[in-house]
Design a protein around this motif. Structure first.
Motif, PDB file in Angstrom:
ATOM      1  N   PHE A   1       1.780   2.543   9.817  1.00  0.00           N
ATOM      2  CA  PHE A   1       1.550   1.741   8.481  1.00  0.00           C
ATOM      3  C   PHE A   1       1.031   2.628   7.604  1.00  0.00           C
ATOM      4  O   PHE A   1       1.779   2.471   6.360  1.00  0.00           O
ATOM      5  N   LEU A   2       0.134   3.606   7.654  1.00  0.00           N
ATOM      6  CA  LEU A   2      -0.478   4.333   6.506  1.00  0.00           C
ATOM      7  C   LEU A   2       0.361   5.215   5.892  1.00  0.00           C
ATOM      8  O   LEU A   2       0.493   5.418   4.689  1.00  0.00           O
ATOM      9  N   TYR A   3       1.354   6.024   6.975  1.00  0.00           N
ATOM     10  CA  TYR A   3       2.275   6.978   6.429  1.00  0.00           C
ATOM     11  C   TYR A   3       3.234   6.180   5.393  1.00  0.00           C
ATOM     12  O   TYR A   3       3.560   6.775   4.517  1.00  0.00           O
ATOM     13  N   LEU A   4       3.749   5.314   5.815  1.00  0.00           N
ATOM     14  CA  LEU A   4       4.808   4.378   5.093  1.00  0.00           C
ATOM     15  C   LEU A   4       4.325   4.074   4.035  1.00  0.00           C
ATOM     16  O   LEU A   4       4.982   4.120   3.039  1.00  0.00           O
ATOM     17  N   VAL A   5       3.300   3.366   3.829  1.00  0.00           N
ATOM     18  CA  VAL A   5       2.501   3.011   2.586  1.00  0.00           C
ATOM     19  C   VAL A   5       2.190   3.953   1.771  1.00  0.00           C
ATOM     20  O   VAL A   5       2.457   3.720   0.539  1.00  0.00           O
ATOM     21  N   THR A   6       1.617   4.922   2.340  1.00  0.00           N
ATOM     22  CA  THR A   6       1.395   6.042   1.474  1.00  0.00           C
ATOM     23  C   THR A   6       2.495   6.638   0.780  1.00  0.00           C
ATOM     24  O   THR A   6       2.515   7.102  -0.548  1.00  0.00           O
ATOM     25  N   CYS A   7       3.483   6.918   1.588  1.00  0.00           N
ATOM     26  CA  CYS A   7       4.983   7.523   1.061  1.00  0.00           C
ATOM     27  C   CYS A   7       5.409   6.713   0.110  1.00  0.00           C
ATOM     28  O   CYS A   7       5.778   7.143  -1.103  1.00  0.00           O
ATOM     29  N   TRP A   8       5.575   5.332   0.257  1.00  0.00           N
ATOM     30  CA  TRP A   8       5.996   4.420  -0.671  1.00  0.00           C
ATOM     31  C   TRP A   8       5.186   4.349  -2.003  1.00  0.00           C
ATOM     32  O   TRP A   8       5.752   4.296  -2.959  1.00  0.00           O
ATOM     33  N   LEU A   9       3.713   4.345  -1.961  1.00  0.00           N
ATOM     34  CA  LEU A   9       3.150   4.186  -3.040  1.00  0.00           C
ATOM     35  C   LEU A   9       3.245   5.497  -3.885  1.00  0.00           C
ATOM     36  O   LEU A   9       3.253   5.590  -5.171  1.00  0.00           O
ATOM     37  N   ARG A  10       3.304   6.708  -3.260  1.00  0.00           N
ATOM     38  CA  ARG A  10       3.286   8.017  -3.643  1.00  0.00           C
ATOM     39  C   ARG A  10       4.603   8.242  -4.397  1.00  0.00           C
ATOM     40  O   ARG A  10       5.119   9.416  -4.960  1.00  0.00           O
ATOM     41  N   ARG A  11       5.641   7.526  -3.771  1.00  0.00           N
ATOM     42  CA  ARG A  11       7.223   7.631  -4.343  1.00  0.00           C
ATOM     43  C   ARG A  11       7.648   9.238  -3.575  1.00  0.00           C
ATOM     44  O   ARG A  11       8.313   9.953  -4.234  1.00  0.00           O
ATOM     45  N   VAL A  12       7.189   9.361  -2.397  1.00  0.00           N
ATOM     46  CA  VAL A  12       7.607  10.514  -1.701  1.00  0.00           C
ATOM     47  C   VAL A  12       8.458  10.119  -0.499  1.00  0.00           C
ATOM     48  O   VAL A  12       8.343   8.948  -0.090  1.00  0.00           O
ATOM     49  N   SER A  13       9.556  10.753  -0.333  1.00  0.00           N
ATOM     50  CA  SER A  13      10.522  10.320   0.520  1.00  0.00           C
ATOM     51  C   SER A  13       9.842  10.324   2.007  1.00  0.00           C
ATOM     52  O   SER A  13       9.282  11.506   2.333  1.00  0.00           O
ATOM     53  N   VAL A  14       9.907   9.338   2.961  1.00  0.00           N
ATOM     54  CA  VAL A  14       9.541   9.406   4.253  1.00  0.00           C
ATOM     55  C   VAL A  14      10.417  10.474   4.949  1.00  0.00           C
ATOM     56  O   VAL A  14      11.597  10.491   4.994  1.00  0.00           O
ATOM     57  N   ASP A  15       9.623  11.143   5.888  1.00  0.00           N
ATOM     58  CA  ASP A  15      10.285  11.969   6.794  1.00  0.00           C
ATOM     59  C   ASP A  15      10.829  11.273   8.038  1.00  0.00           C
ATOM     60  O   ASP A  15       9.812  10.890   8.754  1.00  0.00           O
ATOM     61  N   MET A  16      11.948  11.068   8.375  1.00  0.00           N
ATOM     62  CA  MET A  16      12.430  10.185   9.188  1.00  0.00           C
ATOM     63  C   MET A  16      12.254  10.787  10.598  1.00  0.00           C
ATOM     64  O   MET A  16      12.016  10.020  11.462  1.00  0.00           O
ATOM     65  N   ALA A  17      12.389  12.085  10.706  1.00  0.00           N
ATOM     66  CA  ALA A  17      11.836  12.774  11.996  1.00  0.00           C
ATOM     67  C   ALA A  17      10.501  12.525  12.281  1.00  0.00           C
ATOM     68  O   ALA A  17      10.336  11.981  13.640  1.00  0.00           O
TER      69      ALA A  17
END
Lengths: 278, 152, 411
Positions: free
Chosen positions: C229-245
């Motif tokens: 949850f935190l990884y997704l939210v942090t990436c979204w809020l910081r506009r960093v692409s999520v590392d899918m692996a």
């Protein structure tokens, strides 16, 4: 090749040694102080030696008439809040019904059996018990059971207390130090007999103390004093004289304790206890 | 000859650890109550505090000191095992200062709390169906509480 | 300090409670003592342990795909660990005496030992591991930062400024050793919370051998879900692409943990139903009565079955990146709610039935008050606030993407 710049091992060890010496000094001072205090003052009330007694309560279920005077006297003597939910002692009523018609049928015949058990304890029994909702013809057997702290030898409440606020005194009473208790309620959860509660006044755990303030002055606990039929028997296990009321009780009656399988070694013995009692 | 030196991280952390442990034991010195541990893992002084609480009930022995005639009559009756305070209420204050008078028992059916018929009561215990037995009269009109079977 | 609500109540409060009592309860059981705060406490400690285990997967078991979330796991673990004692403090009748647990700990009490387990985990595991991992960066930031941040970073270096290759190699070695010790410590931390309940032989719902195990695995589940949850939210809020692996690995870990947790809890029930001891009747009535929504709907269906199927579906079906992120986000939320429901069922459920095994009491959850709903929500929100501050201070945006391991350690 040595690239680390700071203290050498010797310097570190000497610093450690100095601190350790300081700690040792503090430790010694504290213990000497405690030893001196222990020699000078005594925690027991004047003229009363807690190690010379082993207080015990026993219940004769067959004598209890459910008047509720014991529960009421206890609340008065120990200033327990009058509201429901706070009882140091209480009385339960068990009504064992006759089986319903057709309930126990073996080979086509209705047989004798014990039906459903209904238990109640309205306001802990204070004010007595009104005639129950179960009509008399349906009742097979009915009786009252006084309940209180079971004076466990391996009390789970003592085991559970995180700070040492509840304990078994040298004279056999499980007490709660209301000045030390943090009110975490772990002891209340740990007691299998439901004899503890958290006082809304002191916010600490509270329970039957066998009226410690009375028994240490030669009086009887309030509930024992008040009981009109002698259902509650109180005595000192270290009193080996024939006048000890516990003596006849232990010698003549078949005794049981509550929930013995839990290994708490309860020491309130009940005579005349029915298997339905929990 | 070079001494093997400890990494600076370790020395710093050792220092911090020793400081924390020292603070802990220093705190214990001040915060553990004086009589703790004397009899067991609790404050031994509490035994005195628990024993010093005031009493509310006087106990039957206290009543006999003044009311010896009533107690003597009482001791020959069916009620001999019943404490005075079971009916008269807590009289610790009265025993300490007789000027404080106990309240009179005014309930005419006061005896009902013990003697009303109830299936849960032991069969041999004297109990009556109040509606039939009393039929509107007070218990005290026929029974003397200090000697219930007197004059019957 | 807020007045304890019970003193403000009149007899009407007790009459209302009595109205909801079913069957027979011991008179003292009328008031339910361990409130929603005590539900929050194992929930928060569980999140701590679970988040840490994910960090250890990367550090000890060298699961490289989890690199982007390594520091996030540790910071999350710390943020939640700092808040963990607060629900306990708010619940105590005398919070001003809380120091007694550390000063005169009664060693037979699980609660007392927990104080030391907590202290060990905080100081010897989490803070140490964070310090060794962050040391190099702290020294660098203390040189480049300005204002109060410069002071903060300097303080955190503890005055040790050696960042030579040897020192860094030492850091890495020690860090790995601490993580190795940390794994059993994390299990001990939350297993001990489980033991606080499991040790209560008076209560048949709590006092089972499986309780520490159940708590450990549900902690893993909740911690992994939190990290997701935190990884997704942090990436979204910081506009960093999520590392899918990384995300997929977390998803697989979550599914594995869910399956094991489900199996252990099922085992508990199968065992109870089979041996059918005296307590079974009242517990079946409890589960099918007062706990029917929180147990079957929230904990099992919404918290385990739905996310489990969805996560398994993500392995089988190759959906698009956006869709996968939404599914993982939803699953993590469902699991987080489901595990809270599990804690509720254990803590509140265990107090709803009488120890006489003959009846049930009720729980009146206050909205405001020392132990009310509002207090719990604030306490649950606090770690998220703390972790946001930590991310801001210690997790630069540039680090969010997978970073290569530093040259010193590669050799």
């Amino acid at each position: 090749m040595n690239v680390f710049k700071n203290a050498t091992r010797r310097q570190a060890l000497s610093a450690l040694g100095r601190v350790a010496a300081g700690l040792a000094a503090l430790f010694t001072v504290k213990h000497v102080k405690a030893a001196v205090q222990g020699a000078v003052s005594t925690p027991a009330p004047k003229g009363y030696d807690p190690t010379a007694h082993q207080w015990q309560m026993a219940i004769d279920v067959e004598k209890c008439i459910g008047c509720g005077l014991c529960a009421e006297a206890c609340k008065k003597e120990n200033h327990v809040p009058k509201e429901p939910g706070y009882f140091r002692t209480w009385v339960e009523r068990y009504i064992i019904k006759k089986p319903k018609a057709g309930a126990m049928v073996m080979h086509g015949e209705v047989v004798m059996a014990r039906g459903e058990t209904v238990v109640d304890s309205p306001n802990g029994g204070i004010g007595g018990f009104s005639p129950s909702a179960v009509p008399k013809p349906e009742i097979l057997k009915s009786f009252f059971v006084p309940k209180l702290c079971n004076l466990c030898r391996h009390s789970p409440c003592d085991q559970a207390c995180p700070v040492g606020a509840t304990f078994r005194s040298p004279d056999g009473v499980v007490l709660v130090d209301w000045k030390y208790c943090i009110g975490c309620s772990f002891c209340v959860q740990a007691c299998p007999y439901g004899c503890r509660f958290i006082s809304p006044v002191t916010h600490t755990a509270e329970k039957c103390t066998l009226c410690y303030h009375r028994i240490t002055h030669g009086l009887k606990p309030a509930c024992v004093e008040i009981c009109p039929t002698g259902s509650r028997i109180f005595g000192d296990l270290k009193d080996l004289s024939p006048s000890n009321p516990l003596r006849k009780f232990y010698e003549n009656r078949k005794l049981q304790t509550l929930k013995p399988h839990l290994g708490t070694e309860p020491h309130v013995f009940y005579a005349g206890l029915d298997g339905e009692v929990r | 000859m070079s001494q093997p030196k400890l990494p600076p991280q370790l020395t710093r952390l050792l220092l911090v650890t020793v400081a924390i442990v020292a603070v802990y034991f220093a705190a214990r010195h001040f915060l553990v109550p004086p009589s703790f541990g004397q009899y067991g893992w609790y404050r031994a002084d509490f035994l005195k505090e628990a024993a010093a609480l005031p009493t509310t009930y006087a106990g039957a022995a206290a009543c006999a000191e003044c009311h010896d005639k009533v107690v003597a009559k009482f001791a020959k009756s069916k009620h001999k095992g019943v404490a005075c305070e079971a009916c008269h209420g807590a009289q610790g204050a009265h025993a300490d200062d007789p000027a404080i008078k106990p309240a009179k028992i005014t309930d005419g059916l006061f005896c009902v709390r013990c003697h009303a018929a109830n299936p849960a009561r032991p069969e041999k215990f004297p109990q009556v169906n109040v509606a039939e037995h009393n039929a509107g009269t007070k218990c005290g009109e026929c029974h003397s509480p200090h000697h219930p079977t007197e004059g019957l | 300090m807020m007045l304890p609500p019970i003193l403000l109540e009149t007899t009407a409060h007790y009459d209302e409670l009595l109205k909801h009592v079913q069957g027979f309860i011991y008179p003292n059981e009328l008031n339910l003592l361990w409130s929603v705060l005590i539900v929050c406490y194992p929930y928060i400690t569980g999140l701590v342990a679970g988040a840490f285990i994910m960090a250890s997967l990367e550090r000890v078991f060298r699961v490289k795909s989890l690199q982007p979330t390594y520091r996030l796991s540790l910071l999350t673990s710390l943020a939640f660990l700092l808040v963990a004692p607060l629900p306990l403090l708010f619940h105590l009748g005398h919070p001003e005496r809380c120091f007694e647990v550390m000063m005169t700990p009664h060693i037979t009490s699980p609660m007392a030992i927990f104080g030391f387990v907590y202290a060990w985990y905080l100081m010897a595991v989490l803070l140490l591991e964070l310090w060794f991992d962050y040391r190099k960066d702290l020294v660098e930031w203390s040189r480049t930062a300005t204002g109060w941040r410069r002071l903060l970073y300097s303080l955190l270096t503890l005055g040790v400024r050696d960042v030579s290759l040897d020192a860094l190699r030492f850091d890495d070695k020690i860090g790995r050793a601490i993580t190795i010790i940390g794994i059993p410590s994390a299990f001990l931390l939350h297993g001990y919370v489980g033991f606080i309940f499991g040790s209560v032989k008076a209560n048949p719902w709590w006092g089972t051998v499986l309780m520490p195990i159940i708590f450990i695995f549900s902690a893993m589940v909740s911690g992994i879900a939190l990290l997701m949850f935190l990884y997704l939210v942090t990436c979204w809020l910081r506009r960093v692409s999520v590392d899918m692996a990384c995300l997929e690995t977390i998803g697989k870990c979550l599914l594995t943990a869910l399956v094991v947790d489900f199996a252990v809890e099922a085992l508990d029930w199968i065992h109870r139903l089979y041996i059918a001891d005296e307590s079974l009747d009242v517990l079946v009535l409890l589960a099918s009565g007062r706990l029917i929504y929180s147990l079957f709907v929230m904990q099992i269906f919404m918290g385990m079955i739905v996310p489990g199927l969805a996560l398994a579906g993500m392995i089988v079906y190759k959906a698009g990146v956006k869709m996968r992120q939404m599914v993982y986000f939803t699953c993590s939320l469902l699991v987080l709610i489901g595990i809270f429901a599990m804690r509720w069922n254990v803590v509140i459920g265990g107090q709803l039935f009488s120890k006489s095994l003959r009846g049930f009491t009720t729980y009146k959850l206050e909205l405001v008050g020392q132990e009310g709903l509002l207090t719990s929500l604030i306490l649950l929100a606090m770690p998220f606030v703390i972790v946001s501050v930590m991310i801001h201070l210690f997790l630069p945006r540039s680090e969010m993407a997978a970073r290569p391991t530093s040259p010193a350690i590669q050799n």
